[in-house]
Design a protein around this motif. Structure first.
Motif, PDB file in Angstrom:
ATOM      1  N   LEU A 269       0.827  -1.208   0.000  1.00  0.00           N
ATOM      2  CA  LEU A 269       0.000   0.000   0.000  1.00  0.00           C
ATOM      3  C   LEU A 269       0.862   1.259   0.000  1.00  0.00           C
ATOM      4  CD1 LEU A 269      -2.912   1.280   0.393  1.00  0.00           C
ATOM      5  CD2 LEU A 269      -2.326   1.408   2.800  1.00  0.00           C
ATOM      6  N   GLN A 273       4.366   3.492  -3.798  1.00  0.00           N
ATOM      7  CA  GLN A 273       4.328   4.858  -4.320  1.00  0.00           C
ATOM      8  C   GLN A 273       5.717   5.382  -4.633  1.00  0.00           C
ATOM      9  OE1 GLN A 273       1.712   6.398  -5.194  1.00  0.00           O
ATOM     10  NE2 GLN A 273      -0.016   5.771  -3.936  1.00  0.00           N
ATOM     11  N   PHE A 274       6.715   4.912  -3.911  1.00  0.00           N
ATOM     12  CA  PHE A 274       8.071   5.407  -4.174  1.00  0.00           C
ATOM     13  C   PHE A 274       8.571   4.924  -5.527  1.00  0.00           C
ATOM     14  CE2 PHE A 274      10.326   7.829  -0.896  1.00  0.00           C
ATOM     15  CZ  PHE A 274       9.271   8.009  -0.013  1.00  0.00           C
TER      16      PHE A 274
ATOM     17  N   SER B  29      -1.695   6.019   1.250  1.00  0.00           N
ATOM     18  CA  SER B  29      -0.815   5.588   0.174  1.00  0.00           C
ATOM     19  C   SER B  29      -0.307   6.786  -0.630  1.00  0.00           C
ATOM     20  CB  SER B  29      -1.584   4.609  -0.707  1.00  0.00           C
ATOM     21  OG  SER B  29      -0.829   4.244  -1.820  1.00  0.00           O
ATOM     22  N   GLU B  30      -1.231   7.687  -0.965  1.00  0.00           N
ATOM     23  CA  GLU B  30      -0.856   8.882  -1.723  1.00  0.00           C
ATOM     24  C   GLU B  30       0.165   9.729  -0.976  1.00  0.00           C
ATOM     25  OE1 GLU B  30      -1.840   9.456  -5.020  1.00  0.00           O
ATOM     26  OE2 GLU B  30      -3.602  10.713  -4.699  1.00  0.00           O
ATOM     27  N   PHE B  32       2.595   8.782   0.642  1.00  0.00           N
ATOM     28  CA  PHE B  32       3.945   8.295   0.347  1.00  0.00           C
ATOM     29  C   PHE B  32       4.429   8.812  -1.004  1.00  0.00           C
ATOM     30  CE2 PHE B  32       5.574   5.239   3.478  1.00  0.00           C
ATOM     31  CZ  PHE B  32       4.542   5.316   4.382  1.00  0.00           C
ATOM     32  N   PHE B  33       3.506   8.954  -1.948  1.00  0.00           N
ATOM     33  CA  PHE B  33       3.920   9.493  -3.240  1.00  0.00           C
ATOM     34  C   PHE B  33       4.423  10.921  -3.078  1.00  0.00           C
ATOM     35  CE2 PHE B  33       3.434  11.315  -7.436  1.00  0.00           C
ATOM     36  CZ  PHE B  33       3.930  10.310  -8.240  1.00  0.00           C
ATOM     37  N   ALA B  35       5.512  12.225  -0.380  1.00  0.00           N
ATOM     38  CA  ALA B  35       6.753  12.181   0.404  1.00  0.00           C
ATOM     39  C   ALA B  35       7.945  11.921  -0.511  1.00  0.00           C
ATOM     40  CB  ALA B  35       6.663  11.100   1.481  1.00  0.00           C
ATOM     41  N   ALA B  36       7.752  11.039  -1.505  1.00  0.00           N
ATOM     42  CA  ALA B  36       8.834  10.769  -2.453  1.00  0.00           C
ATOM     43  C   ALA B  36       9.187  12.032  -3.224  1.00  0.00           C
ATOM     44  CB  ALA B  36       8.415   9.650  -3.416  1.00  0.00           C
ATOM     45  N   LEU B  37       8.157  12.773  -3.644  1.00  0.00           N
ATOM     46  CA  LEU B  37       8.384  14.017  -4.377  1.00  0.00           C
ATOM     47  C   LEU B  37       9.156  15.015  -3.531  1.00  0.00           C
ATOM     48  CD1 LEU B  37       4.991  14.913  -6.051  1.00  0.00           C
ATOM     49  CD2 LEU B  37       7.205  15.037  -7.122  1.00  0.00           C
ATOM     50  N   SER B  39      10.947  14.559  -0.796  1.00  0.00           N
ATOM     51  CA  SER B  39      12.334  14.202  -0.453  1.00  0.00           C
ATOM     52  C   SER B  39      13.247  14.329  -1.671  1.00  0.00           C
ATOM     53  CB  SER B  39      12.406  12.805   0.172  1.00  0.00           C
ATOM     54  OG  SER B  39      11.480  11.934  -0.382  1.00  0.00           O
ATOM     55  N   SER B  40      12.706  14.118  -2.876  1.00  0.00           N
ATOM     56  CA  SER B  40      13.534  14.299  -4.066  1.00  0.00           C
ATOM     57  C   SER B  40      13.976  15.756  -4.205  1.00  0.00           C
ATOM     58  CB  SER B  40      12.764  13.898  -5.324  1.00  0.00           C
ATOM     59  OG  SER B  40      12.363  12.574  -5.241  1.00  0.00           O
ATOM     60  N   PHE B 180       1.984  21.325   2.193  1.00  0.00           N
ATOM     61  CA  PHE B 180       3.392  20.939   2.309  1.00  0.00           C
ATOM     62  C   PHE B 180       4.197  21.333   1.071  1.00  0.00           C
ATOM     63  CE2 PHE B 180       1.478  18.292   5.524  1.00  0.00           C
ATOM     64  CZ  PHE B 180       2.424  18.318   6.535  1.00  0.00           C
TER      65      PHE B 180
END
Lengths: 623, 189, 68
Positions: A269, A273-274, B29-30, B32-33, B35-37, B39-40, B180
């Protein structure tokens, strides 16, 4: 018309693709660009095509009509036609997943055979170096997809609702959706050779993956779509386990397989996403002109490795946790003993979930990332051996002094333990920075992860397939052929992969079509063993296909097991149980006097007529 | 006989509570997406921030989006209390404010193409982040529009408003993501 | 009665918005004044923003409150 949903899906998909790519061309013209760019148009066309395919195959009729205030169309087909349509029955979806991924596994296996054929002798033998790279990459991603989805999507979908006494998953239509995005993934991956293939390996590191052939774009779209399916599937399992358990099915009475799917779903879940973003950023670099990975413009290729492994290391636990679940389930039932240290195993699963997010950079020890990161990631990685060790001890404690019933599934579960032990122990050398610096990118790594994923997960998958085959189909396979398959696979598997450790230690690099001549002998040996291994799967295919068509009826509970899926007919009716089961005890208390797991009343039956579970002769349709 | 989705309602959680849980899981879940953005952004650019950002516009569209969250909240609250008129008006206001936000982002992109085009380090991050967020805004607007159309046809009432609640929750989430993203792109140094 | 409940709920929404706008203005001001190292302050203020929206606008407490 049995094929109407599929044809409608293909038709809508084609219209969507043309619409999308046309729109893409128009946008490019308005931006003052050359309208023709195969990659950009394929990307936009694919997005629209995917939506069209999904709407056509069933989302429109059973779901999307409601968004426009129309009544959704209902009704299920019967028999084999169910498998060709947008069915919301979790049992149909489970079989759809299982059959799809067994086919994908065979395709990946064919590629492996081709690779081994090329590697039989040093130098170029049957294919060009570039073809080898493409075949290797395709083999990798196909098999990763199998490893991620075959147990969870196939066995998980079929069995989790049955094991918890529910009549379906929490979101049946979402469940169907997560399956029906899989066919486009397979089609995209199989089409990659038409656009030059992709030679980046399944990991697709930039900068190579930004500048290589256009087939890479198809790979990226396929993987992102697959991730979408994985996220939705994980969401559904979490909601199902939390909300759909039968009365009395407390968290401490959940069968261990359900726990393992729940734990793996937590990872899929979130972490998925990463990788979605990692792949998207490569896609943007390729088609939208961004420079995430162009070092001359402020990009940094290491970013990709971090993002990618932040998913892809937890992903190995998406693969292996359900395998633990299947193996422990089978071991407990066929040892006729309670599962040893049940609560510790649940704790270990959760510890694996937590730790899995803290270990990703051990894939980057030789990448040039900052040295100060080596020690913490080495420590967290080695910490994971504690929970996995607990699982291992639980399996040993379960078979300890048990009355082992050595059926085919039991043999595969025991084979899992043997192989996974080798996979786990060799992993320590890769977690240790000093040894990993030498072993990185050699066949030692290839052998290690094949031991965990094939020797481990695929063995557990096969254990599960044989164990639940009677429940899935209502038929029994030939035990004799099943056992023959087990011994064949076990021996051929170990004879193939043990020498790879040796080859790796002696300088055989992974992902290469050619190698130094003195490694010719060992590679020839490995290749021949690999062919023998591949052939063993034909035996399973014959056995299962024959049994499915004209095997003897299996009855409701051929293994005389106590868990809920065996307390209903084989295959179960659409509503799973004649009446809602009442769970009254632990699932594995074999031999505990007076214990019982659940009461499943027959429809409209009085108290005295309820079906009893456990070792006492089970009643089923035949008797 | 096939099991129909609504047949599942007899389980201990109501269908509504189950839907809520599903949506929250999706939003988790979103997260985390995003969060990836985010942190990049820090991985590639550290705390660097170009002086050419249009700060007034950034603050302006942030306020617009916050305001749209209020109207979305009002729409949901109104229908939950049976006030259909207030529900429709506020939903329309939310859609209008959402569109205004999209226009603001488009204006921002025109300037950004000049100052830090997508093939620069900050440009990559800026366009990807605002683009992905705008994609969420657009999909949210699509859902809100569907809800509005259904509402006009008499759907939803005080006791049955999951469609409204789900759409509005998603809209708030898009707002939280921007809360954020905005400092990450415009303010942090 | 019904109307009174609706009015108080709408008033609560307005106060939440006032808080959110105020926080955003403070963020903006902090960015103007602190030319470096404002990241921790931003994170704290963003978290407060997020909690306000999650709690008051998205009713996150529904997840653990008993169903009415």
């Amino acid at each position: 018309m049995a094929f109407a949903p599929l044809l409608r899906g293909i038709g809508f998909g084609a219209v969507g693709f043309l619409l999308g790519s046309g729109l893409g061309a128009i946008v490019r013209v308005t931006m003052g660009l050359d309208p023709w760019s195969a990659e950009a148009l394929v990307v936009v066309g694919y997005i629209f095509g995917l939506v069209g395919w999904l709407l056509g195959v069933g989302v429109w009729g059973t779901w999307a009509r409601e968004w426009f205030g129309l009544a959704a169309r209902r009704g299920e087909a019967q028999g084999w036609r169910r498998y060709l349509r947008f069915s919301t029955d979790h049992k149909v979806i489970g079989v759809q997943y299982l059959v799809t991924f067994l086919v994908v596994m065979l395709l990946g296996g064919v590629l492996a055979v081709l690779m081994r054929a090329e590697l039989m002798a040093p130098g170029k033998t049957i294919m060009t170096l570039n073809t080898y790279n493409n075949a290797m990459s395709l083999h990798g991603i196909l098999m990763v997809a199998v490893a991620v989805a075959a147990i969870i999507g196939g066995l998980g979908n079929f069995l989790v609702p049955l094991l918890i006494g529910a009549e379906d998953v929490a979101f049946p239509r979402l469940n169907a959706l997560s399956f029906w995005v899989i066919p486009p993934v397979a089609v995209l991956l199989l089409l990659t050779p038409l656009m030059g293939g992709f030679d980046s390996g399944w990991t697709a590191y930039p900068p190579l993956s930004v500048i290589n052939a256009q087939g890479q774009t198809l790979y990226l779209l396929a993987f992102i779509t697959f991730g979408f399916s994985s996220i939705l599937g994980g969401l559904n399992f979490i909601a199902t386990v939390i909300a759909m358990r039968a009365p009395g099915m407390t968290w401490s009475r959940l069968p261990i397989f359900v726990w393992s799917i729940f734990a793996a779903s937590l990872i899929s879940l979130t972490a998925t996403q990463f990788v979605a973003f990692a792949l998207l950023s490569v896609l943007l670099d390729r088609v939208a002109g961004t420079s995430f990975y162009d070092a001359t413009q402020g990009g940094n290729a290491l970013l990709y490795e971090h993002l990618f492994w932040f998913y892809s290391h937890p992903a190995v636990y998406i693969m292996i946790l359900p395998a633990f679940g299947v193996a422990l389930e089978v071991l407990a039932h066929f040892s006729r003993k309670p599962l040893f240290a049940y609560k510790w195993v649940v704790g270990a699963f959760m510890a694996v979930v937590g730790l899995s997010f803290l270990v990703w950079a051990h894939h980057l020890f030789t990448s040039g990332m900052s040295d100060f990161l080596h020690l913490p990631f080495m420590v967290t990685t080695e910490l994971i051996s504690i929970p996995t060790g607990i699982v291992f001890l639980s399996s040993l404690g379960t078979i300890w002094l048990g009355r082992l019933w050595l059926t085919t599934p039991m043999l595969f579960a025991l084979g899992f333990l043997f192989n996974f032990l080798i996979g786990g122990i060799t992993g320590i050398f890769l977690a240790d920075v000093p040894t990993d610096l030498h072993l990185q990118d050699t066949y030692f790594v290839v052998a290690h992860f094949h031991y965990t994923i094939v020797g481990g997960e695929v063995f557990a998958l096969l254990a599960g397939v044989y164990y639940w085959f009677p429940k899935l189909t209502g038929r029994m396979y030939s035990e004799r052929l099943g056992k023959l398959h087990f011994w064949w696979v076990l021996l051929a598997y170990n004879v193939t992969f043990i020498p790879m450790f040796w080859a790796g230690l002696h300088g055989m690099n992974r992902r290469v079509a050619d190698y130094s001549p003195e490694l010719g002998g060992i590679n020839l040996f490995i290749s021949i063993a690999a062919f023998v291994l591949a052939a063993s799967f034909l035996l399973m295919l014959v056995n299962l296909a024959r049994a499915w068509v004209r095997g003897p009826a299996a009855g409701a509970n051929p293994w005389k097991a106590r868990t809920l899926e065996w307390q209903t007919s084989s295959p179960p009716p659409a509503e799973n149980f004649p009446a809602e089961p009442q769970v009254v005890g632990a699932p594995y208390d074999y031999g505990v006097p007076g214990s019982r797991h659940a009461v499943v009343a027959a429809k409209g039956a009085s108290e005295g007529e309820e079906k009893r579970d456990g070792d006492a002769a089970p009643r089923n349709q035949e008797d | 006989m096939a099991v129909q989705p609504e047949a599942l309602a007899r389980h201990r959680l109501s269908r509504m509570a189950l839907n809520r849980m599903g949506l929250w899981l999706f939003l988790l879940s979103e997260t985390f997406f995003f969060a990836a953005l985010i942190s990049s952004r820090y991985y590639l650019q550290g705390l660097a921030r170009p002086e050419t950002l249009n700060q007034a516009l950034g603050l302006g569209i942030t306020m617009v989006l916050l305001l749209s969250s209020l109207s979305a909240y009002r729409a949901e609250t109104c229908i939950a209390h049976g006030d259909r008129k207030g529900f429709q008006q506020n939903l329309l206001a939310t859609i209008a404010l959402g569109l205004l936000f999209v226009v603001g982002v488009a204006m921002e992109w025109r300037e950004a193409f000049v100052h830090f085009p997508p093939n620069t380090g900050f440009g990559s991050i800026f366009f990807t982040m605002t683009g992905i967020h705008a994609f969420h805004v657009l999909s949210g607007l699509l859902v809100l529009t569907l809800v509005y159309m259904l509402g006009r046809r008499g759907h939803f009432s005080a006791g049955s408003s999951w469609g409204v609640e789900g759409a509005v929750k998603y809209w708030h989430f898009v707002d939280v993501a921007w809360v954020f993203i905005y400092p990450t792109l415009y303010l942090v140094t | 009665m019904q109307n009174g409940r609706l009015r108080s709920a709408l008033a609560r929404g307005r106060w939440v918005l006032v808080a959110l706008v105020a926080l955003t203005v403070v963020e903006y001001a902090v960015a103007l004044v602190m030319k470096s190292g404002n990241l921790p302050w931003m994170i704290i203020m963003n978290l407060v923003d997020a909690v306000l929206i999650l709690y008051y606008f998205m009713h996150i407490a529904q997840l653990w409150r008993k169903e009415e």
